[in-house]
Design a protein around this motif. Structure first.
Motif, PDB file in Angstrom:
ATOM      1  N   VAL A 108       1.084  -1.526  -0.092  1.00 28.55           N
ATOM      2  CA  VAL A 108      -0.316  -0.036  -0.064  1.00 28.55           C
ATOM      3  C   VAL A 108       1.009   1.163   0.111  1.00 28.55           C
ATOM      4  O   VAL A 108       0.800   2.590  -0.212  1.00 28.55           O
ATOM      5  CB  VAL A 108      -0.508   0.201   1.263  1.00 28.55           C
ATOM      6  CG1 VAL A 108      -2.168  -1.079   0.651  1.00 28.55           C
ATOM      7  CG2 VAL A 108      -0.141  -0.109   2.830  1.00 28.55           C
ATOM      8  N   ARG A 229     -13.764   9.234  -1.670  1.00 28.70           N
ATOM      9  CA  ARG A 229     -11.685   8.964  -1.461  1.00 28.70           C
ATOM     10  C   ARG A 229     -12.051   7.468  -1.517  1.00 28.70           C
ATOM     11  O   ARG A 229     -10.892   6.769  -1.383  1.00 28.70           O
ATOM     12  CB  ARG A 229     -11.951   9.381   0.018  1.00 28.70           C
ATOM     13  CG  ARG A 229     -10.495   9.104   0.353  1.00 28.70           C
ATOM     14  CD  ARG A 229      -9.612   9.849  -0.600  1.00 28.70           C
ATOM     15  NE  ARG A 229      -8.170   9.211   0.018  1.00 28.70           N
ATOM     16  CZ  ARG A 229      -6.500  10.199   0.453  1.00 28.70           C
ATOM     17  NH1 ARG A 229      -7.230  11.188   0.776  1.00 28.70           N
ATOM     18  NH2 ARG A 229      -6.000   9.640   0.912  1.00 28.70           N
ATOM     19  N   SER A 230     -12.844   6.569  -0.789  1.00 26.80           N
ATOM     20  CA  SER A 230     -12.518   5.501  -1.050  1.00 26.80           C
ATOM     21  C   SER A 230     -12.730   4.519  -2.224  1.00 26.80           C
ATOM     22  O   SER A 230     -11.857   4.034  -2.427  1.00 26.80           O
ATOM     23  CB  SER A 230     -13.843   5.037  -0.663  1.00 26.80           C
ATOM     24  OG  SER A 230     -15.021   5.216  -1.197  1.00 26.80           O
ATOM     25  N   TYR A 232     -11.054   6.528  -4.881  1.00 25.95           N
ATOM     26  CA  TYR A 232      -9.696   6.616  -5.160  1.00 25.95           C
ATOM     27  C   TYR A 232      -8.732   6.121  -4.302  1.00 25.95           C
ATOM     28  O   TYR A 232      -7.606   5.293  -4.767  1.00 25.95           O
ATOM     29  CB  TYR A 232      -9.665   8.545  -4.930  1.00 25.95           C
ATOM     30  CG  TYR A 232      -9.985   9.302  -6.384  1.00 25.95           C
ATOM     31  CD1 TYR A 232      -9.152   9.962  -7.209  1.00 25.95           C
ATOM     32  CD2 TYR A 232     -11.335   9.555  -6.372  1.00 25.95           C
ATOM     33  CE1 TYR A 232     -10.241   9.982  -8.282  1.00 25.95           C
ATOM     34  CE2 TYR A 232     -12.043  10.485  -7.070  1.00 25.95           C
ATOM     35  CZ  TYR A 232     -11.326  10.441  -8.188  1.00 25.95           C
ATOM     36  OH  TYR A 232     -11.856  11.161  -9.166  1.00 25.95           O
ATOM     37  N   ASP A 233      -9.187   5.406  -3.497  1.00 21.18           N
ATOM     38  CA  ASP A 233      -8.013   4.391  -2.731  1.00 21.18           C
ATOM     39  C   ASP A 233      -7.848   3.252  -3.059  1.00 21.18           C
ATOM     40  O   ASP A 233      -7.002   2.688  -2.970  1.00 21.18           O
ATOM     41  CB  ASP A 233      -8.611   4.506  -1.159  1.00 21.18           C
ATOM     42  CG  ASP A 233      -8.064   5.847  -0.168  1.00 21.18           C
ATOM     43  OD1 ASP A 233      -7.296   7.043  -0.766  1.00 21.18           O
ATOM     44  OD2 ASP A 233      -8.965   5.918   0.702  1.00 21.18           O
ATOM     45  N   TYR A 234      -9.010   2.920  -3.495  1.00 24.52           N
ATOM     46  CA  TYR A 234      -9.256   1.430  -4.563  1.00 24.52           C
ATOM     47  C   TYR A 234      -8.231   1.816  -5.454  1.00 24.52           C
ATOM     48  O   TYR A 234      -7.249   0.824  -6.486  1.00 24.52           O
ATOM     49  CB  TYR A 234     -10.249   1.267  -4.484  1.00 24.52           C
ATOM     50  CG  TYR A 234     -10.801  -0.564  -4.103  1.00 24.52           C
ATOM     51  CD1 TYR A 234     -10.402  -1.228  -4.291  1.00 24.52           C
ATOM     52  CD2 TYR A 234     -11.410  -0.031  -2.566  1.00 24.52           C
ATOM     53  CE1 TYR A 234     -10.729  -2.350  -3.338  1.00 24.52           C
ATOM     54  CE2 TYR A 234     -11.594  -0.516  -1.758  1.00 24.52           C
ATOM     55  CZ  TYR A 234     -11.262  -1.983  -2.141  1.00 24.52           C
ATOM     56  OH  TYR A 234     -11.672  -3.256  -1.248  1.00 24.52           O
ATOM     57  N   ARG A 236      -5.868   4.149  -6.539  1.00 21.57           N
ATOM     58  CA  ARG A 236      -4.416   3.816  -5.930  1.00 21.57           C
ATOM     59  C   ARG A 236      -3.669   2.879  -5.740  1.00 21.57           C
ATOM     60  O   ARG A 236      -2.849   2.494  -6.361  1.00 21.57           O
ATOM     61  CB  ARG A 236      -4.163   4.941  -4.778  1.00 21.57           C
ATOM     62  CG  ARG A 236      -3.111   5.015  -4.690  1.00 21.57           C
ATOM     63  CD  ARG A 236      -2.563   6.205  -3.485  1.00 21.57           C
ATOM     64  NE  ARG A 236      -0.728   6.401  -3.505  1.00 21.57           N
ATOM     65  CZ  ARG A 236      -0.642   5.490  -3.067  1.00 21.57           C
ATOM     66  NH1 ARG A 236      -0.399   4.125  -2.973  1.00 21.57           N
ATOM     67  NH2 ARG A 236       1.640   5.293  -2.682  1.00 21.57           N
ATOM     68  N   LEU A 237      -4.493   1.808  -4.733  1.00 18.30           N
ATOM     69  CA  LEU A 237      -4.113   0.182  -4.769  1.00 18.30           C
ATOM     70  C   LEU A 237      -3.646  -0.445  -5.698  1.00 18.30           C
ATOM     71  O   LEU A 237      -3.044  -0.816  -5.789  1.00 18.30           O
ATOM     72  CB  LEU A 237      -5.103  -0.435  -3.610  1.00 18.30           C
ATOM     73  CG  LEU A 237      -5.031  -1.576  -3.551  1.00 18.30           C
ATOM     74  CD1 LEU A 237      -3.536  -1.970  -2.489  1.00 18.30           C
ATOM     75  CD2 LEU A 237      -6.050  -2.291  -2.391  1.00 18.30           C
ATOM     76  N   THR A 264     -10.467  14.800  -5.202  1.00 16.96           N
ATOM     77  CA  THR A 264     -10.341  14.075  -3.723  1.00 16.96           C
ATOM     78  C   THR A 264      -9.090  13.503  -4.661  1.00 16.96           C
ATOM     79  O   THR A 264      -8.025  12.562  -4.451  1.00 16.96           O
ATOM     80  CB  THR A 264     -11.197  13.273  -4.670  1.00 16.96           C
ATOM     81  OG1 THR A 264     -12.840  13.816  -2.954  1.00 16.96           O
ATOM     82  CG2 THR A 264     -10.771  11.731  -3.995  1.00 16.96           C
ATOM     83  N   VAL A 268      -5.711  12.674  -3.773  1.00 11.56           N
ATOM     84  CA  VAL A 268      -4.968  11.484  -3.349  1.00 11.56           C
ATOM     85  C   VAL A 268      -3.367  11.356  -4.166  1.00 11.56           C
ATOM     86  O   VAL A 268      -2.830  10.563  -3.745  1.00 11.56           O
ATOM     87  CB  VAL A 268      -5.517  10.255  -4.100  1.00 11.56           C
ATOM     88  CG1 VAL A 268      -5.243   9.020  -4.048  1.00 11.56           C
ATOM     89  CG2 VAL A 268      -6.822  10.029  -3.211  1.00 11.56           C
TER      90      VAL A 268
END
Length: 419
Positions: A108, A229-230, A232-234, A236-237, A264, A268
């Motif tokens: 991560v 945000r979640s 975009y977090d995925y 990025r992951l 957002t 990120v």
């Protein structure tokens, strides 16, 4: 005003009539969260460990989506079969994320440095610009198979693994054109083509991908109020895992949906460079509404083209006018933002790509120009036929829409394309 859909191929008619028993049995299975989770566990070979099997935060968005699909989407048997396959893949890959990160939690923290992000309203040339930038050997764009099946991280040189993922992704991505052969003239889907970011965001079940494919107004309204945000977090992951076992290259990314979440996106990816493409909004509305109608026709017998047009007029007027009137101050930083036009891309695609590098203060190499020229030469315009569409089919008032988009068109000097 009604939309006249294209003729369906014979196999799709048979499927919707229930004449392909094996597929029909799958399609008739309930699209409920418990049913999907149970099937995902069986196909992934895991015991029931509760929601933790699939990572945090999925239950609410998936429940809202499934309720909307059940009550509003009016899916055909083929539509239900395609939808079930899609949702099960998302759940299985979420489980793969959980399992992989247990063994390699440091993944991560993979740095994603200064990604180049192409955005703009749909049908403004974002796809061709993204593909041209991806042709630069110094850059890397996520491909269709990579965004659909990113786990475990691909191993460079493992031809058998890559080919297996390509074949699985191709089956899914080409199913839309198989169901509606006219789609290739609008947008060509393929496992080895550069793919836009919504496919990675869909792992959070917060994605315009669902809005595009289905008439799901309750989910659409709910999504508009969500913190993205979640998603975009995925996103990025996914990038982190794709580069985990590969030499790091600068990513080049693309999606019109980034217009709605630029803050957002920059939170990120704080060093991202952005390219925005521009086109007459009336041409955009006619073209994107036609694309969405074709995608929905692959899933449902009932497509309301004027409703699709109204939705996109409201959505993109809000985001494009905000880009003109109240942009994120980070976009004003030197070397951060490039603005280009659809007309420039159509007239001189390589010149338009080169202008991005100049705005971003990046070198434009001879190798990049050579590869871009090869890409252009191999893909003559209209090779899959022409895309016929009309703003007039949407039932919208042209003068009212010109007024609605005026802050955007005036700020960026966007010329009229539709009379």
């Amino acid at each position: 005003m009604s939309w006249t859909p294209p003729e369906r191929p014979a196999w799709a008619k048979l499927m919707n009539a229930g004449a392909i028993p094996e597929m029909a049995a799958v399609a008739r299975a309930p699209l409920t969260i418990d049913s999907l989770l149970a099937e995902a566990r069986v196909s992934a070979g895991i015991d029931d460990g509760g929601d933790a099997d699939f990572g945090p935060g999925f239950r609410e968005p998936l429940t809202v989506l499934l309720d909307a699909l059940d009550a509003e989407a009016d899916l055909t048997l083929l539509g239900r079969w395609l939808t079930r396959r899609h949702l099960l893949r998302l759940l299985r890959v979420r489980h793969q994320f959980v399992r992989y990160l247990q063994a390699d939690p440091a993944a991560v923290d993979e740095p994603i440095e200064a990604p180049l992000v192409v955005t703009g309203a749909p049908r403004t040339g974002t796809t061709i610009l993204h593909a041209l930038l991806a042709a630069d050997p110094a850059l890397r764009a996520p491909l269709g198979w990579e965004l659909l099946l990113p786990v475990p991280p691909p191993v460079p040189g493992d031809v058998a693994d890559v080919q297996a993922r390509v074949e699985l992704a191709e089956l899914e991505l080409r199913s839309f054109a198989d169901a509606d052969p006219g789609l290739d003239a609008i947008h060509e889907y393929g496992a080895r083509n550069p793919k836009e970011c919504i496919s990675a965001m869909s792992f959070a079940f917060l994605s315009e991908e669902f809005v595009v494919r289905y008439n799901v107004p309750s989910y659409t309204r709910w999504l508009a109020e969500c913190d993205m945000r979640s998603a975009y977090d995925y996103h990025r992951l996914v990038l982190a895992l794709l580069q985990r076992r590969s030499p790091r290259q600068q990513w080049v990314l693309k999606s019109p949906v980034h217009l709605h979440s630029l803050k957002t996106l920059l939170d990120v990816y704080p060093d991202a460079r952005i390219a925005v493409t521009h086109r007459d909004p009336l041409a955009v509305l006619g073209s994107v509404s036609s694309l969405v109608a074709h995608l929905r026709w692959a899933h449902s017998d009932h497509v309301d083209l004027p409703s699709v047009g109204r939705y996109h007029a409201e959505l993109y007027a809000r985001s494009l006018n905000a880009l003109a009137d109240n942009p994120d101050p980070r976009l004003a930083e030197p070397g951060r933002l490039h603005s280009g036009s659809f007309a420039e891309l159509a007239a001189d695609p390589i010149g338009a790509a080169k202008a991005c590098y100049a705005s971003w203060r990046l070198p434009f190499s001879a190798a990049a120009q050579e590869r871009m020229q090869e890409y252009v030469d191999a893909r003559p315009r209209g090779r899959h036929g022409s895309h016929e569409y009309s703003f007039g089919e949407l039932g919208l008032d042209a003068a009212a829409e010109r007024s609605r988009f005026a802050p955007y068109t005036q700020h960026f000097s966007v010329p009229d394309e539709v009379s």
